[in-house]
Write a protein that holds these residues in place. Structure first.
Motif, short mmCIF file in Angstrom:
data_model
loop_
_atom_site.label_atom_id
_atom_site.label_comp_id
_atom_site.label_asym_id
_atom_site.label_seq_id
_atom_site.Cartn_x
_atom_site.Cartn_y
_atom_site.Cartn_z
N PRO A 1 0.83 -1.21 0.00
CA PRO A 1 0.00 0.00 0.00
C PRO A 1 0.86 1.26 0.00
O PRO A 1 1.87 1.33 0.70
N ILE A 2 0.45 2.25 -0.79
CA ILE A 2 1.07 3.57 -0.75
C ILE A 2 0.59 4.28 0.52
O ILE A 2 -0.55 4.10 0.93
N VAL A 3 1.47 5.04 1.15
CA VAL A 3 1.08 5.81 2.35
C VAL A 3 1.13 7.30 2.00
O VAL A 3 2.18 7.82 1.66
N LEU A 4 -0.04 7.96 2.04
CA LEU A 4 -0.12 9.39 1.73
C LEU A 4 0.11 10.21 3.00
O LEU A 4 -0.19 9.73 4.10
N ALA A 5 0.61 11.42 2.84
CA ALA A 5 0.89 12.25 4.01
C ALA A 5 0.34 13.65 3.87
O ALA A 5 0.36 14.24 2.79
N VAL A 6 -0.20 14.17 4.97
CA VAL A 6 -0.67 15.55 5.07
C VAL A 6 -0.01 16.13 6.31
O VAL A 6 0.07 15.45 7.33
N THR A 7 0.45 17.38 6.24
CA THR A 7 1.05 17.94 7.46
C THR A 7 0.94 19.45 7.49
O THR A 7 0.96 20.11 6.45
N ASN A 8 0.82 19.98 8.67
CA ASN A 8 0.75 21.43 8.89
C ASN A 8 2.16 22.03 9.03
O ASN A 8 2.28 23.22 9.30
N ASP A 9 3.22 21.21 8.86
CA ASP A 9 4.58 21.67 9.15
C ASP A 9 5.42 21.63 7.88
O ASP A 9 5.53 20.58 7.22
N ASN B 1 2.13 18.38 13.09
CA ASN B 1 1.23 17.23 13.03
C ASN B 1 1.36 16.59 11.64
O ASN B 1 1.20 17.27 10.62
N LEU B 2 1.67 15.31 11.64
CA LEU B 2 1.76 14.57 10.39
C LEU B 2 0.66 13.52 10.39
O LEU B 2 0.52 12.77 11.36
N LEU B 3 -0.12 13.50 9.31
CA LEU B 3 -1.15 12.46 9.20
C LEU B 3 -0.74 11.49 8.10
O LEU B 3 -0.53 11.90 6.96
N LEU B 4 -0.64 10.21 8.44
CA LEU B 4 -0.32 9.17 7.46
C LEU B 4 -1.59 8.42 7.09
O LEU B 4 -2.29 7.92 7.96
N LEU B 5 -1.88 8.37 5.77
CA LEU B 5 -3.07 7.66 5.31
C LEU B 5 -2.61 6.51 4.42
O LEU B 5 -2.23 6.72 3.27
N ALA B 6 -2.68 5.29 4.94
CA ALA B 6 -2.26 4.13 4.16
C ALA B 6 -3.42 3.62 3.31
O ALA B 6 -4.54 3.49 3.81
N GLU B 7 -3.14 3.35 2.04
CA GLU B 7 -4.18 2.75 1.19
C GLU B 7 -4.67 1.48 1.85
O GLU B 7 -3.88 0.62 2.24
N ALA C 1 -1.68 -1.23 7.94
CA ALA C 1 -1.05 -0.79 9.19
C ALA C 1 0.46 -1.00 9.14
O ALA C 1 1.24 -0.13 9.57
N ALA C 2 0.89 -2.12 8.59
CA ALA C 2 2.32 -2.41 8.47
C ALA C 2 3.01 -1.37 7.59
O ALA C 2 4.11 -0.90 7.90
N ALA C 3 2.35 -0.98 6.49
CA ALA C 3 2.94 0.02 5.59
C ALA C 3 3.13 1.35 6.32
O ALA C 3 4.15 2.03 6.16
N ALA C 4 2.13 1.72 7.14
CA ALA C 4 2.25 2.97 7.90
C ALA C 4 3.40 2.87 8.90
O ALA C 4 4.15 3.83 9.11
N LEU C 5 3.55 1.70 9.54
CA LEU C 5 4.62 1.52 10.52
C LEU C 5 6.00 1.59 9.85
O LEU C 5 6.96 2.09 10.45
N GLN C 6 6.11 1.13 8.60
CA GLN C 6 7.38 1.24 7.87
C GLN C 6 7.77 2.71 7.70
O GLN C 6 8.95 3.06 7.80
N VAL C 7 6.78 3.55 7.43
CA VAL C 7 7.06 4.99 7.31
C VAL C 7 7.51 5.54 8.67
O VAL C 7 8.46 6.31 8.76
N LEU C 8 6.81 5.08 9.71
CA LEU C 8 7.14 5.52 11.06
C LEU C 8 8.59 5.15 11.44
O LEU C 8 9.29 5.90 12.11
N ASN C 9 9.02 3.96 10.98
CA ASN C 9 10.40 3.51 11.22
C ASN C 9 11.43 4.49 10.69
O ASN C 9 12.52 4.64 11.25
N LYS C 10 11.09 5.16 9.57
CA LYS C 10 12.03 6.11 8.98
C LYS C 10 11.93 7.49 9.62
O LYS C 10 12.87 8.28 9.59
N LEU C 11 10.73 7.77 10.18
CA LEU C 11 10.50 9.10 10.75
C LEU C 11 11.04 9.22 12.17
O LEU C 11 11.58 10.25 12.58
#
Lengths: 253, 253, 253, 253, 253
Positions: free
Chosen positions: A135-143, A181-187, A198-208
């Protein structure tokens, strides 16, 4: 809104004192239960202790039972630089509003580094590939800084669309308090709990963040999770149908 | 109604100070999304900067995302003698009432020249000609001078009927504050976003105001706009069904 | 109910000063739109000037348009000994209550002679005769003298039944302020606007008041009126279905 | 509940002064309209004058018409030792609560001897015998003496069950003010007005009170009553469906 | 929530003084009416006197009738070390909240030893075995000692799931007042009153408390109970459908 005492209170247990400028991960059940699955897995995988819970008359009149012990449905876990908020119930309109405000204020009071929301976004690709495509993980952020690092952490920019409910209010409240605030939206699947998303989102979290979560056990246990979450899934789908849908309207930039 | 602080606030960014007796264009999604399409195109075509937004607990709990950045759903753009209010969400009953009051007061405070609302009106002609006939633009106004110039700016008088919701309240509130208010209703599709109707309204605007907006790019991109606005269209249709319909009752003059 | 300021206000224009102990005719859209048709025809036929309107947050958020000019949906017309209240929108529960109170008080303040309500009552005769039989006009009144003159003015007594909504509240409020109130109920179609029933009610009015209204143009234009009022008819039918129906219960005298 | 002025007021006419420690009969339309039919017949048969009415913003916005004269829908009749409260409209939840309180207080103020409620209870026997079997009348009472005399007055004890709405609140309110309250429930049709059930309740009343009401005219006029009460019947059935049903739950004594 | 007087009051009769550090059993009609059946049987079998009742404007407007006498729908029985709360009506959301608070406070004031809730949980085993298999009784408790004795009293731990409504609030309120609370959930039919499940819960109670209740008469009278409780069963099922369902969501421990 009301100037008096908020109808939502965050109650802390003693362990809460041990947090140090935490990044606050928020997992609320929405599309595919992605937020709740990812946040629960983080808590279990990292062995984070329970440090607080959300108390409110706006909560449904339920307790969640784990091993014959009644627990509050929205709890906070964490230690050191990480705090994780997990909701085991869908969060409806009025509660959404107040919960987002209190979580932002609490993060501010803890001198939190940022708030990271995790959720799903419906995807035809995910359905058509029967979950085989990552799944692609999309991101939205106010920062602005976070916005520049979206690709670096393995996510994709979210071009145009509407974000509804708790995560939308969290983006607003964090912005007004100056909290990134970062919002991650996983397909994800719309109809089933989606541990793969959920795993795809956690992979992004691992890098963040300075964490290294192995998602293999999560993927291996996917079928079992899907079964055990059927009840929450159907409650969540009912709740989603009463909300504004997450579809892209945007005409201009 | 309430004598205290309004539940709707217009928040201004710094650029707002640069307005000079502006004409205020208002685009809210109703029939055919004509108002939102026309106002958005104006903003983009004229490169107007964002100068404010509407803040209210009555707004749905959403943020609109553009290029991974969360934005308020009702924003104000403008410079010099032009201000444009664009809503990217349908505006429901209670919000309608308060939003119209605040926009009228804000225009007064800015010494605005007039308020011009843009929206659609369902048309069988539009449907039967498959959108090939140029839509007629009907006009309603609380100002005698504007009423006399209706034909001169390429519009037609609106003989008898009922106008509902935000634009109706705007006509009332502007009247009580002595602000000229012109409402343009372009014949439009009821079922689809209608950039052609928005273009017809902009042609009238070209004759009314010292602007020269080329609508060709709008017409060329019509198909793309229709697709990207499907989500907002269906939300708007649901909202319209909960309102008084715009059908002509009038018996006498 | 509330002791403070009423949520309904009657706003007067200058011409209002010219009334002299007026009889106040009230036309509200209910069964067959009889009240609105009769009152509107009176206004147009007698050339009565607009002298006021009803202002209230309880009104739906609409303006009525006549010749490109926005107007309030409930207006008062009149001169000399005649005032006519015309509503171009259905009047729902809460507004009903307050509107009746304010109209009774306003009539008292104007030293009004009486209040005459006009409406329809469903009739199988009317339907079976396809509108060819002259409709009977039933009368209800809180005033003994008027009750004795029911037959003399060409109406019939209303034996037993229930009267709902605005006209019922008007009967109550006028009674408590000591204002004679006569309600005329013309047999009418339930499904269509019924100018013929309105004409029958006006014939009774011709005998009650010092007016001489020719109803021939009203009957000649019936078809046109029916068409132009389709929109209001369907709104009114929806509103009626949410109210207590006008069916006779009475067991005893 | 509210400590201030009750939203229900009992308004008395002059004749009201002539009551002397009255038994207060209460007839409200529920199952089979038994209460309203019995109470109305009592009023007419004994020629009781109107002595008061119930005034409340909680009443529906209706007037009841008798011989072209508008009347309040809940009125009180009586003289000497008898008062009869008749409602010609179904009484819904909030009004139920307040009406029962005010009737109990009014009875107390009048030094009333007791309150006797009359209503129906659905019966398969009644339906299967096509109304030919004399209906049994069940009795519930908060008073020990009355409970001992149930059989003596020709009624039967009501073993176990639930009583809902106005009559339930009347039993509670009378109990807390120390007023004996007897509720008579005559077996009745659920679908039609049931004058036969009303007659059976009146026969019990004949033995309880110093009255002698001939029920033959009531039985003779049954068909006519059924027809004239169709409107109230259908309103009442709608109201009943929104209430707790009168079915027996009881497990123990 | 509200800081003022609670909208729920527990009213005591004189006998109430005779309680001595009571264990408080709570029986509210939910799944299979297990709580109401078990608590009612305890009251009848042990001949416990009525010592109080619940008074509230939040209660439905009903009285329960036993032997022609009107009774409050939620009553308290007891003597010595045992108090039993029995509800003969389903308890809906707002009342749930307040009732649980007041029962916890009342137990505290009585220096109660613990609160034991009894209810049912739907079971496919129960349905498939046509009620022939002895129902398992699951246990949830906020007290560590009680949690350790679950197996010793013949119950089973409740692994993961959600508990809704009054019993959930009771677990929360007892926890905050430091009162041990044990909730027994007997596997039961969802569609019928289930005296067999009530008997299973009472068997556990026999091991927990110094009582010896013979459940044979309860099992022998099962069919009769099922019939007499049909009315309450259908009301309860409607109430349950409006609540959060009792299905297990849990992902982690």
């Amino acid at each position: 809104m009301s100037k008096g005492r908020s109808p939502v209170q965050i109650r802390e247990l003693e362990a809460s004192a041990k947090l140090s400028r935490p990044s606050v991960i928020v997992g609320i059940p929405e599309m595919g239960l992605v937020g709740t699955i990812a946040a629960s897995y983080l808590v279990e995988h990292l062995g984070l202790p329970e440090i607080g819970y959300v108390d409110s008359d706006l909560l449904p009149q339920v307790v969640v039972v784990h091993d014959s012990e009644p627990k509050e449905p929205i709890r906070i876990f964490g230690k050191g630089t990480l705090a994780v908020v997990v909701s085991e119930i869908p969060v409806t309109a009025r509660l959404s509003y107040e919960l987002a405000s209190e979580l932002a204020k609490w993060t501010k009071a803890k001198q939190g580094k940022m708030v990271v929301g995790i959720t799903g976004i419906p995807s035809e690709d995910r359905v058509e590939s029967a979950g085989n495509k990552t799944p692609i993980v999309l991101a939205v952020t106010n920062d602005e800084n976070l916005r520049r690092s979206i690709k670096a952490i393995g996510a994709e920019p979210f071009e145009h669309g509407i974000i509804a409910s708790t995560y939308a209010m969290l983006l607003k409240r964090c912005a007004s308090l100056g909290i990134p605030n970062l919002l991650l939206l996983a397909e994800s699947f719309a109809e089933f709990p989606d541990p793969g998303a959920a795993a795809a989102a956690l992979q992004v979290l691992n890098k963040l963040l300075p964490i290294a979560v192995d998602v293999k056990p999560l993927l291996d246990g996917a079928e079992e999770i899907r079964l055990s979450l059927r009840g929450l899934m159907s409650q969540t789908q009912q709740a989603i149908q009463q909300q504004v849908t997450q579809t892209p309207p945007g005409v201009y930039h």
